[in-house]
Enzyme design. Structure first.
Site, mmCIF file in Angstrom:
data_model
loop_
_atom_site.group_PDB
_atom_site.id
_atom_site.type_symbol
_atom_site.label_atom_id
_atom_site.label_comp_id
_atom_site.label_asym_id
_atom_site.label_seq_id
_atom_site.Cartn_x
_atom_site.Cartn_y
_atom_site.Cartn_z
ATOM 1 N N HIS A 118 1.604 -7.634 44.512
ATOM 2 C CA HIS A 118 2.764 -6.885 44.030
ATOM 3 C C HIS A 118 2.439 -5.401 43.980
ATOM 4 C CE1 HIS A 118 6.510 -6.539 41.596
ATOM 5 N NE2 HIS A 118 5.862 -5.631 40.899
ATOM 6 N N ASP B 188 3.800 -1.687 43.002
ATOM 7 C CA ASP B 188 4.785 -0.933 42.237
ATOM 8 C C ASP B 188 4.896 0.484 42.773
ATOM 9 O OD1 ASP B 188 3.431 -2.764 39.635
ATOM 10 O OD2 ASP B 188 5.568 -2.848 40.157
ATOM 11 N N MET C 166 6.559 3.940 42.608
ATOM 12 C CA MET C 166 7.307 4.741 41.625
ATOM 13 C C MET C 166 7.422 6.187 42.110
ATOM 14 S SD MET C 166 5.520 3.305 38.152
ATOM 15 C CE MET C 166 5.293 1.565 37.863
ATOM 16 N N MET D 57 10.687 1.235 42.605
ATOM 17 C CA MET D 57 11.271 1.948 41.455
ATOM 18 C C MET D 57 11.503 3.390 41.902
ATOM 19 S SD MET D 57 8.834 0.125 38.656
ATOM 20 C CE MET D 57 7.706 -0.409 39.949
ATOM 21 N N MET E 127 13.315 -7.583 34.924
ATOM 22 C CA MET E 127 12.253 -6.810 34.277
ATOM 23 C C MET E 127 12.104 -7.258 32.821
ATOM 24 S SD MET E 127 10.793 -4.921 36.445
ATOM 25 C CE MET E 127 9.736 -4.109 35.253
ATOM 26 N N GLY F 200 7.870 1.388 34.698
ATOM 27 C CA GLY F 200 7.183 2.674 34.728
ATOM 28 C C GLY F 200 5.706 2.597 34.421
ATOM 29 N N PHE F 201 5.277 1.566 33.658
ATOM 30 C CA PHE F 201 3.863 1.496 33.278
ATOM 31 C C PHE F 201 3.412 0.047 33.130
ATOM 32 C CE2 PHE F 201 3.585 5.954 32.594
ATOM 33 C CZ PHE F 201 4.867 6.334 32.195
ATOM 34 N N GLY F 202 2.121 -0.185 33.317
ATOM 35 C CA GLY F 202 1.540 -1.491 33.068
ATOM 36 C C GLY F 202 1.157 -1.617 31.601
ATOM 37 N N ASP G 272 8.485 -9.545 35.369
ATOM 38 C CA ASP G 272 7.497 -8.487 35.577
ATOM 39 C C ASP G 272 7.354 -7.647 34.324
ATOM 40 O OD1 ASP G 272 7.385 -5.728 38.030
ATOM 41 O OD2 ASP G 272 5.894 -6.535 36.648
ATOM 42 N N GLY G 273 6.140 -7.688 33.719
ATOM 43 C CA GLY G 273 5.876 -6.862 32.561
ATOM 44 C C GLY G 273 5.525 -7.684 31.334
ATOM 45 N N GLY G 274 4.262 -7.525 30.890
ATOM 46 C CA GLY G 274 3.852 -8.196 29.655
ATOM 47 C C GLY G 274 3.649 -9.696 29.777
ATOM 48 N N GLY H 38 -0.217 -7.899 35.736
ATOM 49 C CA GLY H 38 -1.104 -6.777 35.968
ATOM 50 C C GLY H 38 -2.277 -6.784 35.021
HETATM 51 C C1 DX5 Z 1 5.964 -1.925 35.555
HETATM 52 C C2 DX5 Z 1 5.617 -2.651 36.815
HETATM 53 C C3 DX5 Z 1 4.818 -3.907 36.606
HETATM 54 C C4 DX5 Z 1 3.518 -3.731 35.845
HETATM 55 C C5 DX5 Z 1 3.108 -5.063 35.256
HETATM 56 O O1 DX5 Z 1 6.985 -1.015 35.796
HETATM 57 O O2 DX5 Z 1 6.776 -2.970 37.545
HETATM 58 O O3 DX5 Z 1 4.585 -4.544 37.844
HETATM 59 O O4 DX5 Z 1 2.535 -3.246 36.686
HETATM 60 O O5 DX5 Z 1 1.959 -4.904 34.533
HETATM 61 P P1 DX5 Z 1 1.614 -5.720 33.207
HETATM 62 O O6 DX5 Z 1 1.461 -7.162 33.642
HETATM 63 O O7 DX5 Z 1 0.310 -5.095 32.806
HETATM 64 O O8 DX5 Z 1 2.716 -5.541 32.234
HETATM 65 ZN ZN ZN Z 2 6.498 -4.343 39.304
#
Ligand code: DX5
Ligand code: ZN
Length: 216
Positions: A33, A35, A37, A68, A137, A142-144, A175-177, A197
């Site tokens: 995957h 990302d 941005m 994104m 989402m 925007g962030f991991g 995707d996310g958390g 991630g």
């Molecule tokens: C956030 C990204 C995700 C992120 C997931 O905007 O789209 O793909 O990298 O990372 P984790 O699993 O650490 O939340």
């Molecule tokens: Zn993503």
């Protein structure tokens, strides 16, 4: 079909990216995957065609690009040329979503649409039959390493019902958390594919963690 795992390269060690990709090649993960941005749609800047092209040369897994970015329709050919197999655009960036999806498919890529946490799943009703994937989402993009938004379960169940009651064959991706604490509950709610991630790349043994998530 067992669930799919798509490690998110965003939190990988970029000073050792080649070995990180080789590790994922050895793992039971299904997709990589990416990302992408642009610092406009989301408050962060990541990577583009060059890194994807180089990773594609050594990866045995399909490349899943999560865009994104604003005006994604301007860059679809370039992503295809870089080796992307699956591309997901955000509903919030596509006023002409139907034509963008047709263009993605005409380029031979799987087409996905992502929705932000505040965007209701109902907006996808008429485009669902054309989609290969819907990305709900579970954090604000925007962030991991962000905290999972619990309200997502309600949206996932609605999405599952919408897809099952339509002709759509779209997979549901989150995707996310995502981690070992919520993956099974999410799968039971109807999720098919998990982007992961931090849970993988911050673990002591990322290969083992990727396999553990695949076999949960
Ligand atoms: C956030 C990204 C995700 C992120 C997931 O905007 O789209 O793909 O990298 O990372 P984790 O699993 O650490 O939340
Ligand atoms: Zn993503």
């Amino acid at each position: 079909m067992s669930h799919l795992i798509a490690p998110s390269i965003l939190t990988a060690n970029f000073l050792d990216l080649g070995n990180e990709v080789e590790m994922l090649n050895k793992s039971q993960a299904d997709w990589l995957h990416f990302d992408v941005m642009d610092g406009v749609f989301v408050p962060n800047l990541t990577f583009g065609f060059h890194i994807i092209r180089q990773v594609k040369e050594i990866s045995i897994k399909p490349i899943d690009a999560h865009l994104m970015i604003v005006e994604p329709e301007r860059h679809l050919e370039a992503f295809r040329e870089a080796g992307v197999d699956k591309i997901t655009v955000h509903y919030e960036t596509c006023p002409h979503l139907h034509s963008t999806i047709q263009k993605i498919k005409s380029l031979g890529m799987d087409a996905g649409v992502a929705i932000n946490p505040h965007t209701p799943v109902a907006v996808l009703e008429d485009i669902l039959p054309d989609l290969d994937l819907v990305l709900n989402m579970t954090v604000n993009p925007g962030f991991g390493a962000q905290k999972f938004i619990e309200h997502s379960y309600i949206k996932i169940r609605q999405l599952r019902e919408m897809i099952d009651n339509s002709s759509s064959k779209a997979l549901i991706q989150v995707d996310g958390g995502v981690g070992t604490d919520n993956l099974i509950d999410l799968r039971d709610a109807g999720v098919d594919c998990f982007v992961v991630g931090n849970t993988i790349f911050a673990s002591d043994n990322p290969l083992e963690m990727a396999n553990r998530l695949k076999n949960l």
